[in-house]
Design a protein around this motif. Structure first.
Motif, short mmCIF file in Angstrom:
data_model
loop_
_atom_site.label_atom_id
_atom_site.label_comp_id
_atom_site.label_asym_id
_atom_site.label_seq_id
_atom_site.Cartn_x
_atom_site.Cartn_y
_atom_site.Cartn_z
N ASP A 158 53.72 37.09 40.80
CA ASP A 158 54.82 36.50 41.58
C ASP A 158 55.58 37.58 42.33
O ASP A 158 55.85 38.65 41.79
CB ASP A 158 55.79 35.75 40.65
CG ASP A 158 55.24 34.44 40.15
OD1 ASP A 158 54.22 33.98 40.69
OD2 ASP A 158 55.83 33.88 39.21
N SER A 208 53.39 34.46 45.66
CA SER A 208 52.70 35.48 44.90
C SER A 208 51.76 36.27 45.79
O SER A 208 51.52 35.91 46.94
CB SER A 208 51.92 34.85 43.75
OG SER A 208 50.94 33.97 44.27
N ARG A 209 51.23 37.35 45.24
CA ARG A 209 50.26 38.17 45.94
C ARG A 209 49.06 38.38 45.03
O ARG A 209 49.18 38.30 43.81
CB ARG A 209 50.86 39.51 46.35
CG ARG A 209 51.27 40.37 45.17
CD ARG A 209 51.82 41.72 45.60
NE ARG A 209 52.37 42.43 44.48
CZ ARG A 209 51.67 43.16 43.62
NH1 ARG A 209 50.37 43.28 43.76
NH2 ARG A 209 52.24 43.78 42.61
N LYS A 210 47.91 38.63 45.65
CA LYS A 210 46.72 38.90 44.85
C LYS A 210 46.83 40.28 44.23
O LYS A 210 47.26 41.23 44.88
CB LYS A 210 45.47 38.86 45.72
CG LYS A 210 45.07 37.48 46.16
CD LYS A 210 43.79 37.53 46.96
CE LYS A 210 43.40 36.15 47.43
NZ LYS A 210 42.19 36.18 48.25
N LEU A 211 46.45 40.40 42.98
CA LEU A 211 46.45 41.69 42.30
C LEU A 211 45.21 42.48 42.69
O LEU A 211 44.15 41.91 42.93
CB LEU A 211 46.50 41.50 40.79
CG LEU A 211 47.79 40.91 40.24
CD1 LEU A 211 47.65 40.65 38.75
CD2 LEU A 211 48.95 41.84 40.51
N THR A 212 45.36 43.79 42.77
CA THR A 212 44.25 44.67 43.12
C THR A 212 44.12 45.78 42.09
O THR A 212 45.03 46.00 41.29
CB THR A 212 44.46 45.31 44.51
OG1 THR A 212 45.66 46.08 44.49
CG2 THR A 212 44.54 44.27 45.61
N LYS A 226 44.34 37.14 34.93
CA LYS A 226 45.57 37.15 35.72
C LYS A 226 45.24 37.78 37.07
O LYS A 226 45.02 38.99 37.17
CB LYS A 226 46.66 37.94 35.01
CG LYS A 226 47.99 37.94 35.72
CD LYS A 226 49.04 38.59 34.86
CE LYS A 226 50.32 38.87 35.60
NZ LYS A 226 51.06 37.77 36.09
N LEU A 227 45.15 36.95 38.12
CA LEU A 227 44.70 37.39 39.44
C LEU A 227 45.83 37.50 40.46
O LEU A 227 45.64 38.09 41.52
CB LEU A 227 43.63 36.44 39.98
CG LEU A 227 42.38 36.29 39.08
CD1 LEU A 227 41.48 35.21 39.62
CD2 LEU A 227 41.66 37.62 38.97
N HIS A 228 46.99 36.91 40.16
CA HIS A 228 48.13 36.92 41.09
C HIS A 228 49.39 37.35 40.34
O HIS A 228 49.52 37.12 39.15
CB HIS A 228 48.35 35.53 41.69
CG HIS A 228 47.25 35.09 42.60
ND1 HIS A 228 46.10 34.52 42.13
CD2 HIS A 228 47.12 35.17 43.94
CE1 HIS A 228 45.32 34.24 43.15
NE2 HIS A 228 45.90 34.63 44.26
N HIS A 284 40.39 43.50 45.46
CA HIS A 284 40.93 42.36 44.72
C HIS A 284 40.19 42.23 43.41
O HIS A 284 39.03 42.63 43.30
CB HIS A 284 40.80 41.07 45.54
CG HIS A 284 41.67 41.06 46.75
ND1 HIS A 284 43.04 41.01 46.67
CD2 HIS A 284 41.38 41.13 48.07
CE1 HIS A 284 43.55 41.03 47.88
NE2 HIS A 284 42.56 41.11 48.76
#
Length: 194
Positions: free
Chosen positions: A96, A50-54, A92-94, A65
């Motif tokens: 997939d 997954s990646r961090k959402l920005t 929801k911080l990440h 972030h």
């Protein structure tokens, strides 16, 4: 879809929940890396990469972030509640990067990874253990240079000669930096700073 290989990289035992990283190869043709084997409250499970959402700052449009309290660009205070919330209220911080579409595929991947993890854990106890997970494993047929890549694509690369040696400094005599001051004693650290 057939899982043809699972590679496991065990984590050090001082990690509380993260047990291992793994890569999964499908049909000897497609690899997904950075899956995580995690010890959850209900047992071991596999987390997808997954990646961090920005989001963007409302003042300068800089990317931040979702956990950031202040903008990285302009320093403006950001709203603490700007992240989307799941049904249970958690932020929801990440997101997939790769994930199975249906539960059958998830179960197939999870069972193969958990089985490989158990085998790797047993192998790690043997003398001379070497991890099979290689973070930089490339196929032998991947070209190692730009010229090789272009040649493989059917085009020719025209090589050029070496670059000329530099012709001195780029400073004019009036722009040159001042020579460093020399001190007579080696213990004169920072003596010239006023």
């Amino acid at each position: 879809m057939v899982i043809t290989e699972v590679r496991i990289k065990l984590c050090e035992e001082n990690n509380e929940r993260l047990l291992a990283f793994c890569s999964v190869t499908f049909d000897n043709a497609f690899v997904v890396r950075d899956l995580k084997v995690i010890e959850g409250t209900k047992g071991i499970f596999v987390a997808m990469p997954s990646r961090k959402l920005t989001d963007r700052c409302c003042r300068c449009s800089g990317k931040n972030h979702l956990r950031a309290r202040f903008c990285n660009q302009c320093g403006t205070r950001l709203d603490d509640q700007r992240a989307m919330r799941a049904v249970d209220g958690r932020a929801k911080l990440h997101a997939d990067i790769a994930h199975p579409i249906h539960s059958g595929a998830r179960e197939l991947i999870q069972s193969a990874v958990v089985e490989a993890y158990a085998k790797e854990k047993e192998r790690s106890k043997l003398p001379g253990y070497v991890c099979t997970y290689d973070e930089f494993d490339y196929d032998d047929d991947v070209p190692v240079s730009y010229g090789g890549m272009v040649t493989e694509m059917g085009k020719t690369v025209k090589a050029h000669g070496p670059h000329a040696a530099p012709k001195g400094t780029h400073f004019h005599s009036t722009d040159a930096p001042a020579p460093a001051a020399k001190s007579g004693r080696p213990d004169d650290f920072a003596s010239g700073i006023v």
